[in-house]
Scaffold this motif. Structure first.
Motif, PDB file in Angstrom:
ATOM      1  N   ILE A 130      -3.054   3.481  -1.851  1.00  0.00           N
ATOM      2  CA  ILE A 130      -1.670   3.422  -1.343  1.00  0.00           C
ATOM      3  C   ILE A 130      -1.649   3.887   0.119  1.00  0.00           C
ATOM      4  O   ILE A 130      -0.956   3.310   0.969  1.00  0.00           O
ATOM      5  CB  ILE A 130      -0.712   4.300  -2.195  1.00  0.00           C
ATOM      6  N   GLY A 131      -2.441   4.936   0.409  1.00  0.00           N
ATOM      7  CA  GLY A 131      -2.534   5.467   1.783  1.00  0.00           C
ATOM      8  C   GLY A 131      -2.982   4.392   2.770  1.00  0.00           C
ATOM      9  O   GLY A 131      -2.424   4.264   3.866  1.00  0.00           O
ATOM     10  N   LYS A 132      -3.965   3.576   2.366  1.00  0.00           N
ATOM     11  CA  LYS A 132      -4.464   2.498   3.246  1.00  0.00           C
ATOM     12  C   LYS A 132      -3.367   1.462   3.504  1.00  0.00           C
ATOM     13  O   LYS A 132      -3.235   0.938   4.615  1.00  0.00           O
ATOM     14  CB  LYS A 132      -5.677   1.816   2.597  1.00  0.00           C
ATOM     15  N   LEU A 133      -2.590   1.144   2.445  1.00  0.00           N
ATOM     16  CA  LEU A 133      -1.495   0.171   2.615  1.00  0.00           C
ATOM     17  C   LEU A 133      -0.449   0.689   3.608  1.00  0.00           C
ATOM     18  O   LEU A 133       0.076  -0.073   4.423  1.00  0.00           O
ATOM     19  CB  LEU A 133      -0.822  -0.113   1.270  1.00  0.00           C
ATOM     20  N   ILE A 134      -0.169   2.002   3.555  1.00  0.00           N
ATOM     21  CA  ILE A 134       0.835   2.583   4.465  1.00  0.00           C
ATOM     22  C   ILE A 134       0.345   2.501   5.907  1.00  0.00           C
ATOM     23  O   ILE A 134       1.086   2.096   6.810  1.00  0.00           O
ATOM     24  CB  ILE A 134       1.159   4.052   4.072  1.00  0.00           C
ATOM     25  N   THR A 135      -0.907   2.870   6.115  1.00  0.00           N
ATOM     26  CA  THR A 135      -1.438   2.859   7.486  1.00  0.00           C
ATOM     27  C   THR A 135      -1.557   1.439   8.033  1.00  0.00           C
ATOM     28  O   THR A 135      -1.604   1.239   9.241  1.00  0.00           O
ATOM     29  CB  THR A 135      -2.804   3.578   7.572  1.00  0.00           C
ATOM     30  N   SER A 136      -1.607   0.439   7.133  1.00  0.00           N
ATOM     31  CA  SER A 136      -1.660  -0.954   7.625  1.00  0.00           C
ATOM     32  C   SER A 136      -0.260  -1.585   7.625  1.00  0.00           C
ATOM     33  O   SER A 136      -0.124  -2.802   7.676  1.00  0.00           O
ATOM     34  CB  SER A 136      -2.624  -1.780   6.771  1.00  0.00           C
ATOM     35  N   ASN A 137       0.795  -0.711   7.543  1.00  0.00           N
ATOM     36  CA  ASN A 137       2.201  -1.171   7.613  1.00  0.00           C
ATOM     37  C   ASN A 137       2.572  -2.187   6.547  1.00  0.00           C
ATOM     38  O   ASN A 137       3.294  -3.149   6.818  1.00  0.00           O
ATOM     39  CB  ASN A 137       2.493  -1.759   9.002  1.00  0.00           C
ATOM     40  N   ALA A 138       2.086  -1.999   5.334  1.00  0.00           N
ATOM     41  CA  ALA A 138       2.372  -2.943   4.242  1.00  0.00           C
ATOM     42  C   ALA A 138       3.845  -2.847   3.836  1.00  0.00           C
ATOM     43  O   ALA A 138       4.514  -1.834   4.084  1.00  0.00           O
ATOM     44  CB  ALA A 138       1.495  -2.628   3.044  1.00  0.00           C
ATOM     45  N   SER A 139       4.351  -3.912   3.188  1.00  0.00           N
ATOM     46  CA  SER A 139       5.753  -3.926   2.748  1.00  0.00           C
ATOM     47  C   SER A 139       5.921  -3.118   1.456  1.00  0.00           C
ATOM     48  O   SER A 139       4.933  -2.801   0.774  1.00  0.00           O
ATOM     49  CB  SER A 139       6.205  -5.366   2.494  1.00  0.00           C
ATOM     50  N   ALA A 140       7.190  -2.840   1.111  1.00  0.00           N
ATOM     51  CA  ALA A 140       7.483  -2.098  -0.124  1.00  0.00           C
ATOM     52  C   ALA A 140       6.957  -2.856  -1.342  1.00  0.00           C
ATOM     53  O   ALA A 140       6.455  -2.247  -2.295  1.00  0.00           O
ATOM     54  CB  ALA A 140       8.988  -1.876  -0.245  1.00  0.00           C
ATOM     55  N   ASP A 141       7.061  -4.200  -1.324  1.00  0.00           N
ATOM     56  CA  ASP A 141       6.575  -5.009  -2.463  1.00  0.00           C
ATOM     57  C   ASP A 141       5.070  -4.854  -2.655  1.00  0.00           C
ATOM     58  O   ASP A 141       4.587  -4.730  -3.781  1.00  0.00           O
ATOM     59  CB  ASP A 141       6.916  -6.493  -2.257  1.00  0.00           C
ATOM     60  N   ASP A 142       4.315  -4.880  -1.537  1.00  0.00           N
ATOM     61  CA  ASP A 142       2.845  -4.731  -1.623  1.00  0.00           C
ATOM     62  C   ASP A 142       2.489  -3.361  -2.198  1.00  0.00           C
ATOM     63  O   ASP A 142       1.591  -3.237  -3.037  1.00  0.00           O
ATOM     64  CB  ASP A 142       2.203  -4.880  -0.231  1.00  0.00           C
ATOM     65  N   ILE A 143       3.232  -2.333  -1.725  1.00  0.00           N
ATOM     66  CA  ILE A 143       2.953  -0.960  -2.207  1.00  0.00           C
ATOM     67  C   ILE A 143       3.267  -0.874  -3.703  1.00  0.00           C
ATOM     68  O   ILE A 143       2.496  -0.305  -4.482  1.00  0.00           O
ATOM     69  CB  ILE A 143       3.782   0.078  -1.399  1.00  0.00           C
ATOM     70  N   GLU A 144       4.387  -1.480  -4.113  1.00  0.00           N
ATOM     71  CA  GLU A 144       4.764  -1.439  -5.532  1.00  0.00           C
ATOM     72  C   GLU A 144       3.732  -2.161  -6.397  1.00  0.00           C
ATOM     73  O   GLU A 144       3.354  -1.670  -7.466  1.00  0.00           O
ATOM     74  CB  GLU A 144       6.153  -2.059  -5.734  1.00  0.00           C
ATOM     75  N   ASN A 145       3.283  -3.328  -5.942  1.00  0.00           N
ATOM     76  CA  ASN A 145       2.275  -4.080  -6.716  1.00  0.00           C
ATOM     77  C   ASN A 145       0.997  -3.284  -6.893  1.00  0.00           C
ATOM     78  O   ASN A 145       0.415  -3.250  -7.980  1.00  0.00           O
ATOM     79  CB  ASN A 145       1.972  -5.426  -6.040  1.00  0.00           C
ATOM     80  N   LYS A 146       0.553  -2.613  -5.820  1.00  0.00           N
ATOM     81  CA  LYS A 146      -0.681  -1.804  -5.901  1.00  0.00           C
ATOM     82  C   LYS A 146      -0.464  -0.617  -6.845  1.00  0.00           C
ATOM     83  O   LYS A 146      -1.325  -0.295  -7.673  1.00  0.00           O
ATOM     84  CB  LYS A 146      -1.074  -1.329  -4.490  1.00  0.00           C
ATOM     85  N   ALA A 147       0.724   0.019  -6.746  1.00  0.00           N
ATOM     86  CA  ALA A 147       1.012   1.170  -7.622  1.00  0.00           C
ATOM     87  C   ALA A 147       1.028   0.727  -9.082  1.00  0.00           C
ATOM     88  O   ALA A 147       0.549   1.448  -9.969  1.00  0.00           O
ATOM     89  CB  ALA A 147       2.356   1.796  -7.240  1.00  0.00           C
ATOM     90  N   ARG A 148       1.570  -0.471  -9.356  1.00  0.00           N
ATOM     91  CA  ARG A 148       1.589  -0.976 -10.740  1.00  0.00           C
ATOM     92  C   ARG A 148       0.172  -1.271 -11.226  1.00  0.00           C
ATOM     93  O   ARG A 148      -0.140  -1.042 -12.390  1.00  0.00           O
ATOM     94  CB  ARG A 148       2.484  -2.212 -10.831  1.00  0.00           C
ATOM     95  N   GLU A 149      -0.665  -1.784 -10.329  1.00  0.00           N
ATOM     96  CA  GLU A 149      -2.094  -1.980 -10.696  1.00  0.00           C
ATOM     97  C   GLU A 149      -2.711  -0.637 -11.074  1.00  0.00           C
ATOM     98  O   GLU A 149      -3.550  -0.547 -11.963  1.00  0.00           O
ATOM     99  CB  GLU A 149      -2.879  -2.558  -9.504  1.00  0.00           C
ATOM    100  N   ASN A 150      -2.276   0.432 -10.382  1.00  0.00           N
ATOM    101  CA  ASN A 150      -2.816   1.778 -10.649  1.00  0.00           C
ATOM    102  C   ASN A 150      -2.176   2.429 -11.874  1.00  0.00           C
ATOM    103  O   ASN A 150      -2.457   3.571 -12.198  1.00  0.00           O
ATOM    104  CB  ASN A 150      -2.594   2.695  -9.435  1.00  0.00           C
ATOM    105  N   GLY A 151      -1.221   1.710 -12.528  1.00  0.00           N
ATOM    106  CA  GLY A 151      -0.663   2.238 -13.782  1.00  0.00           C
ATOM    107  C   GLY A 151       0.775   2.704 -13.706  1.00  0.00           C
ATOM    108  O   GLY A 151       1.295   3.262 -14.677  1.00  0.00           O
ATOM    109  N   MET A 152       1.457   2.500 -12.555  1.00  0.00           N
ATOM    110  CA  MET A 152       2.856   2.937 -12.467  1.00  0.00           C
ATOM    111  C   MET A 152       3.766   1.999 -13.261  1.00  0.00           C
ATOM    112  O   MET A 152       3.613   0.789 -13.208  1.00  0.00           O
ATOM    113  CB  MET A 152       3.312   2.943 -10.997  1.00  0.00           C
ATOM    114  N   ARG A 153       4.702   2.602 -14.001  1.00  0.00           N
ATOM    115  CA  ARG A 153       5.742   1.813 -14.671  1.00  0.00           C
ATOM    116  C   ARG A 153       6.965   1.784 -13.777  1.00  0.00           C
ATOM    117  O   ARG A 153       7.346   2.813 -13.215  1.00  0.00           O
ATOM    118  CB  ARG A 153       6.149   2.494 -15.974  1.00  0.00           C
TER     119      ARG A 153
END
Length: 582
Positions: free
Chosen positions: A533-556
């Motif tokens: 998630i930290g890498k996505l933030i530093t690369s200015n990713a969108s909220a959707d990209d961050i959410e998708n990665k978090a869901r891959e990591n197990g977030m509901r």
């Protein structure tokens, strides 16, 4: 009541009320469909409720009373307060010496009988009655409340009409009828567990509404002439200026009695017809609120507990106004509040008072902003800092720096989702690498109403409902998630489809004031910061990209958490839809 189907069958056969064939056939049907025998006979109109209750009373050896057309003396009716009468279906109807006769839907509810015996000091004689009797009796409480208001107003309406100067207003505020009206409104708001009271002036009337479980309900309509008195009385209680009618005012007062301690936060706003009053009720006596009771569970709960125990970093709670963010923060502070740490807060306004927590109220008029208070607070050697809300870049900057320099910072933000919080911090001017290294966890939340356990009805989705839900949710993904949810083991299996999963909807009964809902709890999404998630933030990713990665990591997501609670029968799909649709 613990009346077995077989007991009722035997009694019916002995009493010859129904013929043997009817009794046998329906008894078999009740056994096969796992229904109560009496309920089945009633649904087929083979027997009415009063006849059935009379049979129960013979079997139990408890007298039956039918009070549908009876009028009970107010002093006897009021022995049992209305909220208890409604909640437990119990009405006091006759008192002889030290004996109090009570009509009940369930006379075997020994806990309630014992509770009333202790409260009243009287010997309780339980009698069985019908649902209709209880309904009619409860109407008498309403009548007595309206009568109470009617008496106060009609007798004193001329005295209540207001003068204009400060001295007159003070006199009106201390007037007995006005004091009684305000006390009654406050008392009923407390008894009904309201979170807010709205007093709204109209051209000819004053409307009073209570917010209960997040929804406004009409409570009372009062004559226009009591308005000035009401406003003056509440200003006196809240220590506000009596002669100021053109500017908004804020204040607070507290009521302590009968084991409860309620703080009222008051807001006065000039409107065309006078002054509108909104009072927020804060229950300071309610202790023992835990994250579990609020609706956080499983992996999400473990993540939150892990990160609030860390010595530094940021814990952020997000959601719209009225989604319970402050309650979550106070609950976390309650967990962390030990003698070993110094907790300091900056709030606007201070909602709840906490022992051993240094709470600072902001005041923009004199320059005491969140940022100014936070700077001063950092010189006070705090271990844990709670910032009521991060509203601007300056406050955010100081909070991030505090999290970097060895403090645990708790705060809230207004964003729609947990993932949307991280880009929001960047929009405010935070450095991406600082956000990635200081934020520990983001909790997104909403509040849903809980279904009433007494009357909720099970049902299955039809084609049309599945299609409607499909417009908002990814239904295939949602089904896979439900199958893998450990909380639903047993109720959802690998072979389950949308058409055979049971959901629940509200029906409405006496216990929940015919609302179908009673109480609220949270639905959550918990985003844990990690390297990906930290890498996505530093690369200015969108909220959707961050959410998708978090869901891959197990977030509901909140929607998924809501569906789990809907299948568990805690809430309804309609509630989940209401609070999650954007």
């Amino acid at each position: 009541m613990r009346i077995e189907n077989k007991q009722l069958k035997d009694f019916l056969l002995d009493s010859n009320l129904l013929d043997v064939k009817t009794v046998e056939e329906n008894f078999e049907e009740a056994s096969k469909t796992n229904q109560k025998f009496g309920d089945l006979l009633m649904s087929k109109k083979l027997i009415n409720e009063i006849e059935l209750k009379k049979l129960y009373s013979y079997i139990l050896g408890i007298p039956f009373v039918n009070l549908e057309k009876e009028m009970i003396a107010t002093d006897i009716l009021q022995i049992i307060p209305e909220p208890i009468a409604k909640k437990y279906g119990i009405i006091a109807f006759e008192k002889v010496g030290n004996d109090l006769k009570v009509a009940m839907k369930n006379p075997e509810d020994l806990q309630t009988i014992d509770f009333i015996r202790k409260k009243t000091g009287l010997k309780i004689i339980p009698c069985l009655t019908s649902e209709e009797s209880i309904r009619e009796m409860l109407k008498q409480y309403e009548k007595s409340l309206k009568a109470e208001f009617g008496d106060i107003i009609s007798k004193n309406s001329d005295d209540v009409a207001a003068g204009s100067d400060g001295e007159d207003l003070e006199k009106i505020a201390q007037d007995l009828p006005i004091i009684r009206i305000v006390d009654t409104l406050l008392k009923h708001a407390i008894l009904q567990s309201a979170s807010d009271i709205h007093i709204e002036p109209g051209e000819k009337e004053v409307h009073v509404r209570y917010r209960i479980d997040g929804v406004l309900h009409d409570a009372m309509t009062l004559p226009r002439q009591v308005l000035e008195g009401l406003v003056a009385r509440i200003k006196v209680l809240s220590n506000l200026k009596l002669d100021e009618h053109r500017l908004p005012q804020d204040g607070r007062f507290k009521i302590e009695k009968d084991g409860y301690k309620i703080s009222f936060r008051v807001s006065m706003l000039p409107v065309f017809e006078g002054e509108k009053i909104v009072m927020r009720l804060l229950d300071e006596s309610s202790k023992g609120l835990t994250l579990e009771k609020m609706g956080l569970n499983g992996n999400a709960l473990e993540i939150v507990h892990k990160h609030i125990k860390r010595p530094n970093g940021m814990v952020l709670v997000t959601g719209p106004t009225g989604s319970g963010k402050t309650t979550t923060l106070y609950t976390i502070m309650d967990i962390l509040n030990t003698t070993e740490v110094n907790i300091s807060t900056v709030e606007d306004p201070v909602e709840y008072r906490m022992v051993r927590v240094n709470q600072t109220q902001t005041n923009a008029k004199i320059g005491m902003t969140f940022a100014a208070a936070l700077r001063a607070l950092l010189r006070q050697d705090p271990d844990i800092i709670m910032v009521g809300e991060i509203r601007d870049g300056e406050t955010m900057q100081i909070a991030v720096e505090a999290a970097m320099t060895g403090h645990l910072v708790l705060s809230t933000l207004h964003t729609n989702s947990a993932a949307g919080t991280l880009p929001r911090l960047l929009d405010m001017g935070a450095e991406a690498f600082l956000v990635a290294s200081t934020v520990n966890v983001v909790i997104g939340q909403r509040l849903v109403r809980k279904l009433c356990n007494e009357c909720k009805v099970a049902y299955k989705l039809d084609e049309k409902e599945i299609k409607t839900l499909g417009a908002t949710f990814e239904m295939d993904e949602m089904l896979t998630m439900l199958k893998n949810a450990t909380e639903l083991a047993g109720s959802v299996t690998a072979k389950s489809t949308w058409k055979n999963i049971e959901f629940y909807r509200p029906k409405g009964c006496e216990q929940c004031n015919n609302e179908g809902y009673h109480g609220r709890l949270g639905i959550y999404e918990v985003l844990e910061m990690d390297e990906t998630i930290g890498k996505l933030i530093t690369s200015n990713a969108s909220a959707d990209d961050i959410e998708n990665k978090a869901r891959e990591n197990g977030m509901r997501t909140m929607g998924e958490d809501g569906f789990i609670k809907a299948v568990s029968g805690i809430t309804s799909i309609e509630e989940v839809m209401r609070v999650t649709k954007e």
